[in-house]
Scaffold this motif. Structure first.
Motif, PDB file in Angstrom:
ATOM      1  N   GLY A 111       0.796  -1.450   0.095  1.00 34.70           N
ATOM      2  CA  GLY A 111      -0.107  -0.134   0.043  1.00 34.70           C
ATOM      3  C   GLY A 111       0.890   1.224   0.144  1.00 34.70           C
ATOM      4  O   GLY A 111       1.768   1.534   0.535  1.00 34.70           O
ATOM      5  N   LEU A 112       0.590   2.315  -0.839  1.00 34.87           N
ATOM      6  CA  LEU A 112       1.081   3.653  -0.697  1.00 34.87           C
ATOM      7  C   LEU A 112       0.140   4.760  -1.005  1.00 34.87           C
ATOM      8  O   LEU A 112      -0.620   4.776  -2.100  1.00 34.87           O
ATOM      9  N   THR A 113       0.104   5.655   0.190  1.00 32.97           N
ATOM     10  CA  THR A 113      -0.817   6.511   0.027  1.00 32.97           C
ATOM     11  C   THR A 113       0.119   7.983   0.231  1.00 32.97           C
ATOM     12  O   THR A 113       0.948   8.131   1.054  1.00 32.97           O
ATOM     13  N   LEU A 114      -0.437   8.934  -0.506  1.00 30.08           N
ATOM     14  CA  LEU A 114       0.211  10.473  -0.144  1.00 30.08           C
ATOM     15  C   LEU A 114      -0.724  11.071   0.319  1.00 30.08           C
ATOM     16  O   LEU A 114      -1.757  11.144   0.106  1.00 30.08           O
ATOM     17  N   PHE A 115      -0.070  11.853   1.283  1.00 25.67           N
ATOM     18  CA  PHE A 115      -1.075  12.909   2.044  1.00 25.67           C
ATOM     19  C   PHE A 115      -0.185  14.116   2.397  1.00 25.67           C
ATOM     20  O   PHE A 115       0.896  14.370   2.664  1.00 25.67           O
ATOM     21  N   ASP A 116      -0.933  15.243   2.078  1.00 21.82           N
ATOM     22  CA  ASP A 116      -0.648  16.627   2.441  1.00 21.82           C
ATOM     23  C   ASP A 116      -0.703  16.957   3.739  1.00 21.82           C
ATOM     24  O   ASP A 116      -1.803  17.298   4.302  1.00 21.82           O
ATOM     25  N   GLU A 117       0.420  17.179   4.531  1.00 18.81           N
ATOM     26  CA  GLU A 117       0.170  17.266   5.955  1.00 18.81           C
ATOM     27  C   GLU A 117       0.736  18.564   6.333  1.00 18.81           C
ATOM     28  O   GLU A 117       2.120  18.922   6.419  1.00 18.81           O
ATOM     29  N   GLY A 118      -0.062  19.701   6.021  1.00 13.61           N
ATOM     30  CA  GLY A 118       0.173  21.241   6.524  1.00 13.61           C
ATOM     31  C   GLY A 118       1.172  21.670   5.344  1.00 13.61           C
ATOM     32  O   GLY A 118       2.172  22.178   5.845  1.00 13.61           O
ATOM     33  N   THR A 164      -2.866  -3.752   4.166  1.00 15.10           N
ATOM     34  CA  THR A 164      -2.874  -3.703   2.652  1.00 15.10           C
ATOM     35  C   THR A 164      -3.104  -2.128   2.264  1.00 15.10           C
ATOM     36  O   THR A 164      -2.464  -1.613   0.924  1.00 15.10           O
ATOM     37  N   GLU A 165      -3.704  -1.475   2.765  1.00 15.41           N
ATOM     38  CA  GLU A 165      -4.007   0.073   2.385  1.00 15.41           C
ATOM     39  C   GLU A 165      -4.118   1.032   3.742  1.00 15.41           C
ATOM     40  O   GLU A 165      -4.685   0.601   4.705  1.00 15.41           O
ATOM     41  N   ALA A 177      -6.584  -0.521   6.038  1.00 18.19           N
ATOM     42  CA  ALA A 177      -7.500  -1.804   5.709  1.00 18.19           C
ATOM     43  C   ALA A 177      -6.589  -3.020   5.838  1.00 18.19           C
ATOM     44  O   ALA A 177      -5.563  -3.067   5.231  1.00 18.19           O
ATOM     45  N   ASP A 178      -7.251  -4.158   6.754  1.00 16.61           N
ATOM     46  CA  ASP A 178      -6.406  -5.501   6.799  1.00 16.61           C
ATOM     47  C   ASP A 178      -6.860  -6.370   5.952  1.00 16.61           C
ATOM     48  O   ASP A 178      -7.507  -7.229   6.128  1.00 16.61           O
ATOM     49  N   GLY A 179      -6.680  -5.979   4.709  1.00 18.34           N
ATOM     50  CA  GLY A 179      -7.408  -6.850   3.757  1.00 18.34           C
ATOM     51  C   GLY A 179      -6.926  -8.302   3.239  1.00 18.34           C
ATOM     52  O   GLY A 179      -7.450  -9.029   2.839  1.00 18.34           O
ATOM     53  N   TYR A 180      -5.704  -8.387   3.990  1.00 22.55           N
ATOM     54  CA  TYR A 180      -4.938  -9.784   3.631  1.00 22.55           C
ATOM     55  C   TYR A 180      -5.202 -10.656   5.040  1.00 22.55           C
ATOM     56  O   TYR A 180      -4.520 -11.736   5.337  1.00 22.55           O
ATOM     57  N   GLY A 181      -5.700  -9.870   6.153  1.00 19.02           N
ATOM     58  CA  GLY A 181      -5.729 -10.568   7.296  1.00 19.02           C
ATOM     59  C   GLY A 181      -7.039 -10.744   7.900  1.00 19.02           C
ATOM     60  O   GLY A 181      -7.861 -11.671   7.195  1.00 19.02           O
ATOM     61  N   SER A 182      -7.384  -9.951   8.796  1.00 28.01           N
ATOM     62  CA  SER A 182      -8.818 -10.110   9.436  1.00 28.01           C
ATOM     63  C   SER A 182      -9.919  -9.444   8.754  1.00 28.01           C
ATOM     64  O   SER A 182     -11.283  -9.463   9.381  1.00 28.01           O
ATOM     65  N   GLN A 183      -9.863  -8.658   7.746  1.00 26.95           N
ATOM     66  CA  GLN A 183     -10.813  -7.966   7.237  1.00 26.95           C
ATOM     67  C   GLN A 183     -11.587  -6.980   7.950  1.00 26.95           C
ATOM     68  O   GLN A 183     -12.683  -6.663   7.715  1.00 26.95           O
ATOM     69  N   TYR A 184     -10.620  -6.323   8.790  1.00 25.51           N
ATOM     70  CA  TYR A 184     -11.337  -5.051   9.446  1.00 25.51           C
ATOM     71  C   TYR A 184     -10.664  -3.691   8.695  1.00 25.51           C
ATOM     72  O   TYR A 184      -9.624  -3.702   8.376  1.00 25.51           O
TER      73      TYR A 184
END
Length: 354
Positions: A111-118, A164-165, A177-184
């Motif tokens: 997973g790769l997410t970009l965020f503008d932090e201030g 995963t994300e 997102a726990d996409g490959y684990g417990s689905q929470y």
């Protein structure tokens, strides 16, 4: 004697002409990228010319295993994550030139997410193999690592967590997102404090089957929501920011990966489609695009979207252009860059908007 002189002169002129032609021909670099394909795919106003060789690099110097996800920073640089520890992060310019690489500690880089932090852009990386979620600078300095939910009493087993994300809310809250684990879906504060978890495995509306992706939908500024993937359900599921189920976007036939927001539209890679006996079929990926009303308007590489009585009909791969589409990145010109999983270690494909 004259005939001999004339013959020699003709041979000389012939050789000189051929030599001149040879020097006037363009010089081709044998290690340059192959000629791009001119095939056009997609539907309506969202049609694209395929550039399969756009991201090609020397696999001996800069190898990839799976090209999992890509984001674009303010400078227009395209940042991609792979699970190859020789170079987990690859940074391209829009021409496909490699600018730099970094990272050796994410064997399951996903997973790769970009965020503008201030005003400062940061990355969030998920590695389901090690169970790590980290925030880094754009050059790879680790700024924060989220605690494992087992250490917080939220999980009983270390192996049950395979993130995963991530998605980052405007207030800085981090959704994992726990996409490959417990689905929470797990919600943390910006400081890494666990707030809640919701979802879990199952076939009810508020459950997930492969909670592969998550994103913040800010198109309605007065009603910001969370859009989560339930890939084996062929669906995106919408929740409030405090984890209450709202609705489902059903995409029959399409095993979608994370939703990617760009303007009024949602883009997603489709990893598999239901080709053979309506089962998940290998090498059957494509890209899907939804409009502001969550209606599918184009499927580059897939069949044309058809609605009957308001219900989307089965969408599947139409042309074998892709193997397994894992992510889509959209640039400022609305071109797409497609990352693939399990695609023979190929590099990203560019889809040029036409």
């Amino acid at each position: 004697m004259k005939k001999s002189i004339l013959k020699s002169r003709r041979e000389f002129l012939k050789k000189s002409t051929l030599t001149g032609i040879a020097f006037s021909l363009p010089v081709f670099n044998i290690i340059s990228k192959p000629e791009v394909a001119q095939e056009v795919i997609g539907h309506g106003d969202f049609r694209y010319k395929v550039h399969k060789a756009w991201g090609n690099l020397d696999p001996e110097k800069t190898p990839v295993k799976n090209c999992h996800e890509m984001v674009m920073d303010k400078k227009g640089r395209l940042i991609m994550i792979t699970d190859e520890t020789k170079n987990n992060i690859l940074i391209y310019d829009k021409s496909g030139k490699l600018l730099t690489t970094w990272g050796h500690e994410f064997p399951g880089g996903h997973g790769l997410t970009l965020f503008d932090e201030g005003g400062e852009e940061v990355l969030f990386i998920c590695d389901p193999e090690t169970g790590r979620v980290v925030k880094t600078s754009l050059d790879g300095k680790i700024l924060l690592e989220l605690p494992h939910p087992k250490t917080l009493g939220a999980y009983e087993s270390t192996q049950a967590y395979k993130p995963t994300e991530t998605a980052i809310a405007p207030n800085g809250d981090i959704y994992v997102a726990d996409g490959y684990g417990s689905q929470y879906i797990l919600q943390f504060s910006s400081k890494g404090e666990l707030i809640r978890k919701f979802g879990g495995p199952g076939d009810e509306d508020a459950n997930f089957s492969t909670a592969h992706g998550v994103c913040i939908d800010t198109r309605d500024k007065k009603n910001i929501t969370l859009l989560c993937t339930s890939r084996a359900h062929n669906a995106f599921k919408r929740f409030t920011l405090d984890g209450k189920y709202l609705s489902t976007i059903f995409l029959p036939g399409a095993y979608v990966c994370r939703p990617v927001m760009d303007g009024e539209n949602i883009y997603a890679g489709v990893c598999w489609s239901r080709l053979r006996y309506l089962n998940q079929t290998a090498n059957s990926g494509f890209v899907t695009i939804l409009n502001s009303k969550d209606i599918v308007i184009s499927n580059p590489g897939g069949t044309k979207p058809v609605y009957k009585d308001g219900a989307l009909q089965l969408i599947v791969q139409e042309k074998p252009i892709f193997n397994h589409c894992h992510d889509v990145c959209v640039d400022n010109d609305k071109n797409l860059y497609v990352c693939q999983w399990n695609a023979n270690k190929t590099y990203p494909v560019k889809l040029e908007r036409v």
